[in-house]
Design an enzyme around this catalytic site. Structure first.
Site, PDB file in Angstrom:
ATOM      1  N   ASP A 105       0.841  -1.199   0.000  1.00  0.00           N
ATOM      2  CA  ASP A 105       0.000   0.000   0.000  1.00  0.00           C
ATOM      3  C   ASP A 105       0.878   1.251   0.000  1.00  0.00           C
ATOM      4  O   ASP A 105       2.045   1.206   0.394  1.00  0.00           O
ATOM      5  CB  ASP A 105      -0.888   0.027   1.246  1.00  0.00           C
ATOM      6  CG  ASP A 105      -1.853  -1.150   1.277  1.00  0.00           C
ATOM      7  OD1 ASP A 105      -2.171  -1.675   0.192  1.00  0.00           O
ATOM      8  OD2 ASP A 105      -2.257  -1.544   2.386  1.00  0.00           O
TER       9      ASP A 105
HETATM   10  N1  URA Z   1      -1.138  -6.052   3.646  1.00  0.00           N
HETATM   11  C1  URA Z   1      -1.644  -4.813   3.692  1.00  0.00           C
HETATM   12  O1  URA Z   1      -2.687  -4.589   4.283  1.00  0.00           O
HETATM   13  N2  URA Z   1      -0.983  -3.831   3.092  1.00  0.00           N
HETATM   14  C2  URA Z   1       0.187  -4.008   2.455  1.00  0.00           C
HETATM   15  O2  URA Z   1       0.769  -3.044   1.939  1.00  0.00           O
HETATM   16  C3  URA Z   1       0.714  -5.301   2.411  1.00  0.00           C
HETATM   17  C4  URA Z   1       0.035  -6.316   3.019  1.00  0.00           C
END
Ligand code: URA
Length: 239
Positions: A105
């Protein structure tokens, strides 16, 4: 066969800058397939035998980069609005066709693997291959560790009914903001955040610290990147 300018290709190995290479070419210190070259715009492929200052350059067809992703950049090759993990690579590591193998993310930090090897990316992302991804997650509301550990082990059911594979949970700190090490075997959208959300708490910091058997290099500051060695690459798929 993919061809690159020789100064770019040598610099992408991480030891010399493009200017260093240009100077060495002018001095006659670089040869391709036994012939000394005088022009650093010559195009070569990974199959050519390149010798720099008497040493054969070990070339691989594909590029594998470890980036310590900072917050605020998106895991994509291109984006209309935001800077991407490929945009922030130093020039000497940039090549055509690079993309992140798996998504983090925008506000997640840590180990982002960037490559141009589609088959490899497919292998390490496939849930059936069981390449673990390990994260450190900090949450805002206290949860009972033993309950959480059991729920992760049994396979969390997300709010939309998705049943997840078993995951490991370890308690790292039990302060005001608890933090955990989480090991997952798949990579569903916002997976770690949604796993904690299903237990009634919110992830406020998330960092990926390893992929398979390869741990993020401590010496890489956020935003820094480097090539992986062949030995490191093999650790990703072999634990
Ligand atoms: N899980 C998440 O919620 N976000 C990420 O960036 C990676 C794994």
């Amino acid at each position: 066969m993919k061809k690159e300018r020789i100064d770019k290709l040598i610099a992408s190995q991480g030891l010399l800058s493009r200017n260093d290479v240009k100077t060495m070419v002018k001095r006659g210190e670089v040869s391709v397939n036994g012939v000394v070259i005088k022009d650093s715009s010559v195009k070569v492929s990974y199959e050519d035998d390149i010798v720099v200052n008497g040493k054969h350059l070990k070339q691989t067809e594909f590029t594998y980069i470890m980036l310590n992703k900072p917050k605020g950049v998106v895991s994509a090759s291109e984006d209309k609005r935001d800077k991407t993990v490929v945009d922030i690579l130093p020039d000497e590591l940039k090549r055509k066709n690079l993309f992140p193998a798996g998504r983090l993310d925008k506000d997640t930090t840590g180990f982002c693997l960037i490559t141009d090897d589609g088959d490899f990316a497919h292998r390490i992302l496939s849930p059936s291959r069981h390449v673990d991804k390990t994260y450190v997650a900090t949450v805002d509301k206290y949860i009972d560790f033993e309950n959480a550990r059991k729920a992760f082990k049994d396979g969390i059911v997300l709010a939309d009914g998705t049943v997840l594979l078993s995951a490991d949970l370890e308690l790292l700190s039990d302060d005001d903001n608890q933090s955990f090490k989480v090991v997952i075997k798949e990579g569903k959208y916002h997976q770690v955040k949604r796993m904690f959300a299903s237990l009634g708490t919110t992830v406020i910091e998330l960092k990926r610290i390893s992929i398979g058997g390869l741990v993020l290099d401590d010496n890489l500051e956020e935003g820094e990147a480097r090539l992986l060695t062949a030995e490191e690459l093999s650790k990703i798929e072999n634990r």
